[in-house]
Design a protein around this motif. Structure first.
Motif, PDB file in Angstrom:
ATOM      1  N   ILE A 105       0.845  -1.194   0.000  1.00 17.60           N
ATOM      2  CA  ILE A 105       0.000   0.000   0.000  1.00 17.60           C
ATOM      3  C   ILE A 105       0.881   1.244   0.000  1.00 17.60           C
ATOM      4  N   ILE A 106       1.898   1.236   0.839  1.00 17.93           N
ATOM      5  CA  ILE A 106       2.792   2.402   0.902  1.00 17.93           C
ATOM      6  C   ILE A 106       3.436   2.639  -0.469  1.00 17.93           C
ATOM      7  N   ILE A 107       3.851   1.513  -1.074  1.00 17.39           N
ATOM      8  CA  ILE A 107       4.536   1.634  -2.368  1.00 17.39           C
ATOM      9  C   ILE A 107       3.642   2.290  -3.419  1.00 17.39           C
ATOM     10  N   PHE A 108       2.383   1.852  -3.449  1.00 21.21           N
ATOM     11  CA  PHE A 108       1.509   2.426  -4.465  1.00 21.21           C
ATOM     12  C   PHE A 108       1.207   3.903  -4.225  1.00 21.21           C
ATOM     13  N   HIS A 109       1.428   4.326  -3.011  1.00 20.60           N
ATOM     14  CA  HIS A 109       1.261   5.747  -2.746  1.00 20.60           C
ATOM     15  C   HIS A 109       2.505   6.545  -3.098  1.00 20.60           C
ATOM     16  N   LYS A 110       3.625   5.893  -3.160  1.00 22.39           N
ATOM     17  CA  LYS A 110       4.865   6.580  -3.532  1.00 22.39           C
ATOM     18  C   LYS A 110       5.310   5.983  -4.855  1.00 22.39           C
ATOM     19  N   LYS A 111       4.749   6.503  -5.917  1.00 23.01           N
ATOM     20  CA  LYS A 111       4.852   5.814  -7.206  1.00 23.01           C
ATOM     21  C   LYS A 111       6.288   5.619  -7.715  1.00 23.01           C
ATOM     22  N   ASN A 112       7.205   6.480  -7.320  1.00 24.98           N
ATOM     23  CA  ASN A 112       8.545   6.276  -7.865  1.00 24.98           C
ATOM     24  C   ASN A 112       9.409   5.358  -7.000  1.00 24.98           C
ATOM     25  N   PHE A 113       8.794   4.592  -6.101  1.00 22.31           N
ATOM     26  CA  PHE A 113       9.534   3.653  -5.274  1.00 22.31           C
ATOM     27  C   PHE A 113       9.669   2.317  -6.018  1.00 22.31           C
ATOM     28  N   PHE A 114      10.246   2.399  -7.198  1.00 24.00           N
ATOM     29  CA  PHE A 114      10.338   1.194  -8.015  1.00 24.00           C
ATOM     30  C   PHE A 114      11.776   0.732  -8.118  1.00 24.00           C
ATOM     31  N   ILE A 115      11.922  -0.558  -8.148  1.00 25.38           N
ATOM     32  CA  ILE A 115      13.289  -1.029  -8.292  1.00 25.38           C
ATOM     33  C   ILE A 115      13.696  -1.009  -9.758  1.00 25.38           C
TER      34      ILE A 115
ATOM     35  N   ASN B   2      10.860 -13.399 -14.478  1.00 25.04           N
ATOM     36  CA  ASN B   2      10.074 -12.202 -14.246  1.00 25.04           C
ATOM     37  C   ASN B   2      10.368 -11.692 -12.845  1.00 25.04           C
ATOM     38  N   LEU B   3      10.639 -10.401 -12.743  1.00 29.50           N
ATOM     39  CA  LEU B   3      10.926  -9.854 -11.417  1.00 29.50           C
ATOM     40  C   LEU B   3       9.656  -9.419 -10.695  1.00 29.50           C
ATOM     41  N   GLY B   4       8.531  -9.579 -11.337  1.00 26.32           N
ATOM     42  CA  GLY B   4       7.257  -9.356 -10.653  1.00 26.32           C
ATOM     43  C   GLY B   4       6.986  -7.907 -10.310  1.00 26.32           C
ATOM     44  N   TRP B   5       6.259  -7.738  -9.238  1.00 25.33           N
ATOM     45  CA  TRP B   5       5.847  -6.412  -8.809  1.00 25.33           C
ATOM     46  C   TRP B   5       7.019  -5.625  -8.243  1.00 25.33           C
ATOM     47  N   PRO B   6       6.890  -4.300  -8.311  1.00 25.65           N
ATOM     48  CA  PRO B   6       7.935  -3.512  -7.663  1.00 25.65           C
ATOM     49  C   PRO B   6       8.067  -3.914  -6.195  1.00 25.65           C
ATOM     50  N   PHE B   7       9.258  -3.929  -5.745  1.00 26.37           N
ATOM     51  CA  PHE B   7       9.635  -4.205  -4.364  1.00 26.37           C
ATOM     52  C   PHE B   7       9.255  -5.602  -3.858  1.00 26.37           C
ATOM     53  N   ILE B   8       7.965  -5.978  -3.942  1.00 27.10           N
ATOM     54  CA  ILE B   8       7.609  -7.294  -3.398  1.00 27.10           C
ATOM     55  C   ILE B   8       7.902  -8.410  -4.392  1.00 27.10           C
ATOM     56  N   GLY B   9       8.171  -8.023  -5.642  1.00 21.95           N
ATOM     57  CA  GLY B   9       8.509  -9.028  -6.647  1.00 21.95           C
ATOM     58  C   GLY B   9       7.453 -10.113  -6.733  1.00 21.95           C
TER      59      GLY B   9
ATOM     60  N   ILE C  16      12.298 -12.333  -4.822  1.00 14.98           N
ATOM     61  CA  ILE C  16      11.553 -12.809  -3.653  1.00 14.98           C
ATOM     62  C   ILE C  16      12.197 -12.294  -2.383  1.00 14.98           C
ATOM     63  N   PHE C  17      11.356 -12.030  -1.397  1.00 17.98           N
ATOM     64  CA  PHE C  17      11.812 -11.575  -0.083  1.00 17.98           C
ATOM     65  C   PHE C  17      12.764 -10.391  -0.158  1.00 17.98           C
ATOM     66  N   GLY C  18      12.390  -9.461  -0.998  1.00 18.57           N
ATOM     67  CA  GLY C  18      13.119  -8.192  -1.016  1.00 18.57           C
ATOM     68  C   GLY C  18      14.401  -8.193  -1.806  1.00 18.57           C
ATOM     69  N   SER C  19      14.675  -9.245  -2.540  1.00 15.94           N
ATOM     70  CA  SER C  19      15.937  -9.244  -3.285  1.00 15.94           C
ATOM     71  C   SER C  19      15.769  -9.888  -4.661  1.00 15.94           C
ATOM     72  N   PRO C  20      16.372  -9.286  -5.690  1.00 17.77           N
ATOM     73  CA  PRO C  20      16.372  -9.994  -6.981  1.00 17.77           C
ATOM     74  C   PRO C  20      17.163 -11.294  -6.801  1.00 17.77           C
ATOM     75  N   THR C  21      16.596 -12.372  -7.320  1.00 18.87           N
ATOM     76  CA  THR C  21      17.152 -13.696  -6.993  1.00 18.87           C
ATOM     77  C   THR C  21      17.213 -14.579  -8.233  1.00 18.87           C
ATOM     78  N   ILE C  22      18.334 -15.283  -8.382  1.00 16.03           N
ATOM     79  CA  ILE C  22      18.406 -16.307  -9.422  1.00 16.03           C
ATOM     80  C   ILE C  22      18.052 -17.624  -8.739  1.00 16.03           C
ATOM     81  N   ILE C  23      16.978 -18.241  -9.208  1.00 23.10           N
ATOM     82  CA  ILE C  23      16.569 -19.518  -8.609  1.00 23.10           C
ATOM     83  C   ILE C  23      17.073 -20.644  -9.499  1.00 23.10           C
ATOM     84  N   SER C  24      17.764 -21.590  -8.871  1.00 26.06           N
ATOM     85  CA  SER C  24      18.249 -22.725  -9.648  1.00 26.06           C
ATOM     86  C   SER C  24      17.570 -23.998  -9.202  1.00 26.06           C
ATOM     87  N   THR C  25      16.971 -24.695 -10.173  1.00 29.72           N
ATOM     88  CA  THR C  25      16.413 -26.019  -9.894  1.00 29.72           C
ATOM     89  C   THR C  25      17.231 -27.044 -10.694  1.00 29.72           C
ATOM     90  N   ASP C  26      18.452 -26.659 -11.026  1.00 27.23           N
ATOM     91  CA  ASP C  26      19.334 -27.484 -11.847  1.00 27.23           C
ATOM     92  C   ASP C  26      20.429 -28.077 -10.948  1.00 27.23           C
TER      93      ASP C  26
END
Ligand code: HEM
Length: 496
Positions: A21-31, A50-57, A90-100
């Protein structure tokens, strides 16, 4: 412990919603989703994703899949779209997920010049800066080596086996046929006693009970919101930790006064205080004892409980395991010998049941690291400062590697080497779990005494995978003692 950051944030969903909610009120809080310098580099590139939504990803989707009946759906969907390695946030950080498996292996084998463990700040605060789970370099290697060598040494295995047998027998002697036995709870109790004895040498009694109460308060904080002021769970947790540290430091002091230097190391505290390194201060030792209690208190009991769950659902496997253990028991009785640690570990089918439980149960779903520099693995770029999540669960459930991966099939481990990169329930490399031998031994002892003394019927229960793996109802079962003079004889032998 390793995936506790996940647990922490999972329970903080409400917190995240407020942030959105806070993020959507401060529109330039984008990663900034782009990685500097690599936009035009075609040779090595960021994995798709896909990095998903701003901040919450993609955190909310990750969490909601974890709680759903198909915890695999988050990973499976992305694997199908982008391949086995993909980017997310996820969890506040851009993440490379490996299932390999190969990429996971490289991550596990890397040292602190490439990757360091990654946990949220509040957890770091709870663990303490000198926790083995957080430190890197030579100090981590030294402590890891000392603990690992201690748990591997035969004289320690003799002692642990003796303690485990005693606690298992004491506990099982009190089980009632007319009321349900909650396996998860029983296993937790026993594993905690064994671990505290092995770490700091405390026997069951008032001190242990005090420690148990403080420890419960402490771990509640690991699953709480990261807010620290009087009245909050985190605050109480930190207080409990202080009380535990005080107790352990008084034990260290007693040991130093008794001058245990010359004697055989009886517990991990002895090992660390007898090491001449000046880095191993009392503070570091006591902090680490508490951190070491977390995997012992949780992972081993879950391993035992899941094994019993899978066996309850698989009568053929249960029969084979019971016969194997009864045969050993009868042989030992005939030879008038008591069981020793190597007997427990010598039973091939029982070990296969444990391996299969580790594969299917995925008690630790994966490990998190942060890249300290730009890293390239198998053509994928992991940019400096990004997290990487080596996700074991997808590898352990990959149908290219395991036939019918969702089936409990202990026979798949017959004549198979368990030391391969496709099977990493205990991690690998420099941070390979030092409790690996202890975990297998404890599970083997529990299974032996349980299956040779009881028949049982399990009540309806289900496995929960998130935020930690456990049984929803604690695995209630109804027991019936096997009518055998030998089992009664053996109970008498251990119950004092
Ligand atoms: C079924 C039981 C267990 C499982 C599945 C398990 C799994 C793991 C995994 C996957 C790691 C690697 C973490 C990473 O790379 O970041 C690890 C590390 C560790 N485990 Fe365990 N563990 C178990 C039992 C135990 C026990 C009983 C102890 C206590 C003696 C223990 C102590 C540790 C410690 C101290 C580390 C950190 C090592 C380091 O970073 O140098 N674990 N464990």
């Amino acid at each position: 412990m390793y995936n506790l950051w996940i647990n922490l944030l999972a329970t903080g969903t409400i917190f995240l919603v407020i942030i959105i909610i806070i993020i959507f009120h401060k529109k330039n809080f984008f990663i900034n989703h782009r990685v500097k310098g690599y936009k035009r580099n075609m040779k090595i590139s960021l994995p798709l994703g896909n990095l998903g939504w701003p901040f919450i990803g993609e955190t909310l989707e990750f969490i909601s899949c974890g709680y759903s009946h198909s915890p695999e759906s988050f990973m499976d969907k992305r694997r199908n779209m982008y391949g086995k390695v993909f980017k997310s946030h996820i969890f506040g950080s851009p993440t490379i997920i490996s299932t390999d498996a190969e990429v996971n292996r490289s991550i596990l084998q890397s040292d602190a010049k490439t990757f360091v463990p990654s946990y949220p700040k509040s957890l770091t605060e709870l663990m303490g800066k000198s926790s083995i789970l957080l430190i890197n370099g030579s100090l981590q290697r030294r402590i890891h080596g000392l603990i690992g060598a201690f748990f591997k040494s035969p004289h320690v295995k003799v002692r642990i086996t003796h303690d485990m047998q005693k606690y298992v027998q004491q506990s099982m002697a009190n089980w009632q046929e007319n009321c349900p036995v909650y396996i998860q709870h029983q296993a937790k109790n026993i594993a905690f006693q064994v671990l505290v004895k092995a770490l700091i040498g405390i026997d069951p009694g008032d001190k242990l009970e005090l420690l148990r109460i403080q420890f419960q308060e402490f771990i509640a904080g690991l699953m709480s919101l990261p807010i620290n002021f009087p009245g909050t769970t985190l605050y109480r947790s930190l207080k409990a930790k202080k009380r535990m540290v005080k107790l352990i430091q008084s034990i260290i002091q007693e040991k130093r006064e008794k001058n245990v230097m010359s004697t055989v190391n009886e517990d991990v505290v002895d090992v660390l205080i007898n090491n001449t390194s000046e880095e191993l201060t009392d503070e570091l030792i006591s902090d680490n004892m508490i951190d070491l209690m977390i995997p012992g208190e949780d992972s081993v009991p879950v391993l035992i409980t899941l094994a019993i769950k899978y066996l309850s659902d698989s009568p053929v496997a249960l029969q084979q395991l019971t016969e194997e253990n009864l045969t050993l028991k009868r042989l030992k009785e005939k030879q008038r010998e008591t069981l020793v640690w190597s007997d427990y570990l010598s039973l091939p089918f029982t070990q296969n049941v444990i391996s299969e439980t580790l594969r299917l149960g995925n008690i630790i779903i994966g490990v998190m690291r942060k890249a300290v520099k730009d890293v390239e693995i198998k053509g994928y770029l992991i940019p400096k400062g990004w997290c990487t999540f080596a996700y074991f669960r997808s590898v352990h459930l990959d149908d290219n590697l395991y036939d019918f991966p969702y089936q409990f099939n202990p026979w798949r481990w017959q004549n198979k080497d368990i030391n391969n990169s496709y099977f990493t329930p205990f991690g690998g490399g420099q941070r390979l779990c030092p409790g690996i031998d202890l975990a297998r031994l404890e599970a083997s002892i529990f299974l032996h005494h349980f299956t040779t003394q009881f028949r049982w019927v399990a009540e309806e229960d289900s496995i929960i995978n998130f935020p930690t793996v456990r049984m929803k109802r604690g695995m209630p079962i109804h027991i019936k003692r096997r009518e055998s003079s030998s089992s009664i004889m053996q109970q008498h032998q251990y119950v004092h």
